[in-house]
Motif scaffolding. Structure first.
Motif, PDB file in Angstrom:
ATOM      1  N   ILE A 221      76.849  20.146  87.640  1.00 59.46           N
ATOM      2  CA  ILE A 221      77.883  21.112  87.264  1.00 59.46           C
ATOM      3  C   ILE A 221      79.262  20.606  87.652  1.00 59.46           C
ATOM      4  N   LEU A 222      79.372  19.996  88.821  1.00 60.66           N
ATOM      5  CA  LEU A 222      80.659  19.462  89.262  1.00 60.66           C
ATOM      6  C   LEU A 222      81.151  18.365  88.331  1.00 60.66           C
ATOM      7  N   GLN A 223      80.270  17.469  87.939  1.00 61.58           N
ATOM      8  CA  GLN A 223      80.656  16.405  87.008  1.00 61.58           C
ATOM      9  C   GLN A 223      81.069  16.973  85.658  1.00 61.58           C
ATOM     10  N   ALA A 224      80.345  17.978  85.168  1.00 62.52           N
ATOM     11  CA  ALA A 224      80.694  18.588  83.882  1.00 62.52           C
ATOM     12  C   ALA A 224      82.038  19.294  83.961  1.00 62.52           C
ATOM     13  N   GLY A 225      82.313  19.969  85.071  1.00 62.09           N
ATOM     14  CA  GLY A 225      83.596  20.638  85.225  1.00 62.09           C
ATOM     15  C   GLY A 225      84.750  19.664  85.301  1.00 62.09           C
ATOM     16  N   ALA A 226      84.541  18.524  85.958  1.00 65.62           N
ATOM     17  CA  ALA A 226      85.602  17.524  86.046  1.00 65.62           C
ATOM     18  C   ALA A 226      85.953  16.955  84.677  1.00 65.62           C
ATOM     19  N   LEU A 227      84.966  16.883  83.786  1.00 63.30           N
ATOM     20  CA  LEU A 227      85.194  16.375  82.424  1.00 63.30           C
ATOM     21  C   LEU A 227      85.526  17.493  81.436  1.00 63.30           C
ATOM     22  N   TYR A 228      85.575  18.736  81.905  1.00 66.65           N
ATOM     23  CA  TYR A 228      85.797  19.917  81.067  1.00 66.65           C
ATOM     24  C   TYR A 228      84.786  19.966  79.920  1.00 66.65           C
ATOM     25  N   ASP A 229      83.567  19.617  80.267  1.00 73.81           N
ATOM     26  CA  ASP A 229      82.468  19.657  79.298  1.00 73.81           C
ATOM     27  C   ASP A 229      81.753  20.995  79.472  1.00 73.81           C
ATOM     28  N   LEU A 230      82.192  22.000  78.700  1.00 75.64           N
ATOM     29  CA  LEU A 230      81.663  23.345  78.888  1.00 75.64           C
ATOM     30  C   LEU A 230      80.189  23.449  78.526  1.00 75.64           C
ATOM     31  N   GLU A 231      79.744  22.670  77.545  1.00 79.70           N
ATOM     32  CA  GLU A 231      78.330  22.736  77.173  1.00 79.70           C
ATOM     33  C   GLU A 231      77.451  22.306  78.330  1.00 79.70           C
ATOM     34  N   ARG A 232      77.781  21.185  78.967  1.00 80.00           N
ATOM     35  CA  ARG A 232      77.005  20.724  80.120  1.00 80.00           C
ATOM     36  C   ARG A 232      77.159  21.679  81.297  1.00 80.00           C
ATOM     37  N   LEU A 233      78.372  22.209  81.494  1.00 79.54           N
ATOM     38  CA  LEU A 233      78.600  23.119  82.618  1.00 79.54           C
ATOM     39  C   LEU A 233      77.744  24.374  82.476  1.00 79.54           C
ATOM     40  N   PHE A 234      77.747  24.966  81.279  1.00 79.95           N
ATOM     41  CA  PHE A 234      76.947  26.173  81.073  1.00 79.95           C
ATOM     42  C   PHE A 234      75.460  25.858  81.075  1.00 79.95           C
ATOM     43  N   ALA A 235      75.083  24.666  80.657  1.00 78.83           N
ATOM     44  CA  ALA A 235      73.679  24.276  80.756  1.00 78.83           C
ATOM     45  C   ALA A 235      73.230  24.263  82.216  1.00 78.83           C
ATOM     46  N   GLY A 236      74.083  23.745  83.098  1.00 76.56           N
ATOM     47  CA  GLY A 236      73.758  23.760  84.517  1.00 76.56           C
ATOM     48  C   GLY A 236      73.681  25.169  85.074  1.00 76.56           C
ATOM     49  N   VAL A 237      74.605  26.039  84.648  1.00 77.51           N
ATOM     50  CA  VAL A 237      74.586  27.432  85.108  1.00 77.51           C
ATOM     51  C   VAL A 237      73.310  28.130  84.643  1.00 77.51           C
ATOM     52  N   VAL A 238      72.903  27.873  83.406  1.00 80.48           N
ATOM     53  CA  VAL A 238      71.676  28.489  82.889  1.00 80.48           C
ATOM     54  C   VAL A 238      70.458  27.998  83.671  1.00 80.48           C
ATOM     55  N   ILE A 239      70.449  26.721  84.034  1.00 82.12           N
ATOM     56  CA  ILE A 239      69.335  26.198  84.832  1.00 82.12           C
ATOM     57  C   ILE A 239      69.234  26.949  86.156  1.00 82.12           C
ATOM     58  N   LEU A 240      70.387  27.188  86.794  1.00 78.10           N
ATOM     59  CA  LEU A 240      70.385  27.941  88.051  1.00 78.10           C
ATOM     60  C   LEU A 240      69.898  29.370  87.831  1.00 78.10           C
ATOM     61  N   SER A 241      70.325  29.970  86.728  1.00 79.56           N
ATOM     62  CA  SER A 241      69.881  31.333  86.430  1.00 79.56           C
ATOM     63  C   SER A 241      68.369  31.384  86.225  1.00 79.56           C
ATOM     64  N   VAL A 242      67.838  30.416  85.475  1.00 79.71           N
ATOM     65  CA  VAL A 242      66.388  30.359  85.255  1.00 79.71           C
ATOM     66  C   VAL A 242      65.656  30.137  86.570  1.00 79.71           C
ATOM     67  N   LEU A 243      66.227  29.312  87.445  1.00 79.45           N
ATOM     68  CA  LEU A 243      65.622  29.074  88.754  1.00 79.45           C
ATOM     69  C   LEU A 243      65.565  30.367  89.559  1.00 79.45           C
TER      70      LEU A 243
END
Length: 263
Positions: A221-243
């Motif tokens: 998530i940190l790497q995605a945020g640094a690149l402003y890659d919202l798709e990867r960032l939200f993918a990481g957030v969804v993984i945490l939610s599923v966890l």
């Protein structure tokens, strides 16, 4: 005697029942609204990515093998740190609930540690244990320990004392009362506190992985945020939610199995 409408039985108490599929339906509707809004233009893609694009990112993560490369270290850290903190919290919480001297000595200490934001202790743990896995285990363990110990000794305190006196009247010894009455009676409160502890553990896991981790969901998530890659960032957030949903469902399954006597 006139016959009227029969009065329904109300002796079962307040027992809310789950409605299967309602939560999934709400989630699907929300995703469809976001998808439609982003495609129609009234939700900016700079604010929320399209759910379909996030799903495509998941597919790329799966096919490239990066999903497990990031997920497995996170699961290991959460399992080890959470197991240490929760097991210690349950054990000490039971002792606090059973013994007055232990309560007098440890409750003020727990009360002093509990309100401290555990994330603020991460730099200190890095100094003590290094930037490797030990500091992450220690942070998650402490974060899960304090809510578990509070929930546990509170659950022991709330055991019906009438049942304890009844056991004494039947000649049960101290250990038998603890094993057959106190611990089963405290189990609902302990498991409820476990949900909170696991949620806190996931939060601290992400914080710990954002500092000095090459792999992990927090690092991803940190790497995605640094690149402003919202798709990867939200993918990481969804993984945490599923966890979080998965761990909550597992605790719920344990509750249904070991707390059948409540129904």
């Amino acid at each position: 005697m006139s016959s009227g409408t029969p009065v329904p039985f109300r002796g079962g108490g307040f027992r809310p029942t789950g409605k299967r599929g309602v939560g999934i339906a709400v989630f699907v509707v929300l995703v469809l609204i976001i998808e439609w809004g982003t495609r129609a233009g009234w939700i900016s893609n700079l604010t929320l990515p399209r759910p379909s694009d996030v799903a495509a990112t998941f597919v790329d993560l799966w096919q490239s093998g990066m999903l497990w490369q990031h997920l497995w270290p996170s699961l290991t850290r959460l399992l080890v740190g959470g197991a240490l903190g929760i097991s210690a919290g349950v054990g000490i919480g039971v002792l606090i609930g059973l013994f007055s001297y232990i309560r007098a000595g440890l409750v003020p200490l727990v009360a002093a540690i509990f309100p401290i934001p555990k994330i603020a202790l991460l730099p200190l743990f890095v100094i003590w244990f290094g930037i490797d896995e030990a500091s992450k285990y220690a942070l998650i363990a402490l974060g899960t320990f304090t809510p578990t110990v509070v929930a546990t000794y509170g659950a022991v305190d709330n055991v019906d004392r009438t049942l304890v006196r009844m056991g004494q009247s039947f000649g049960l010894g101290w250990w038998s009362i603890v094993r057959k009455i106190v611990l089963p009676g405290a189990l609902p409160g302990i498991l409820s506190g476990l949900r909170v502890s696991v949620a806190i553990g996931i939060i601290l896991l992400v914080a710990a992985e954002m500092l000095g981790s090459e792999y992990g969901i927090g690092s991803y998530i940190l790497q995605a945020g640094a690149l402003y890659d919202l798709e990867r960032l939200f993918a990481g957030v969804v993984i945490l939610s599923v966890l979080g949903v998965t761990t909550s469902a597992m605790i719920g399954a344990v509750e249904r199995r070991v707390l059948r006597w409540r129904s």
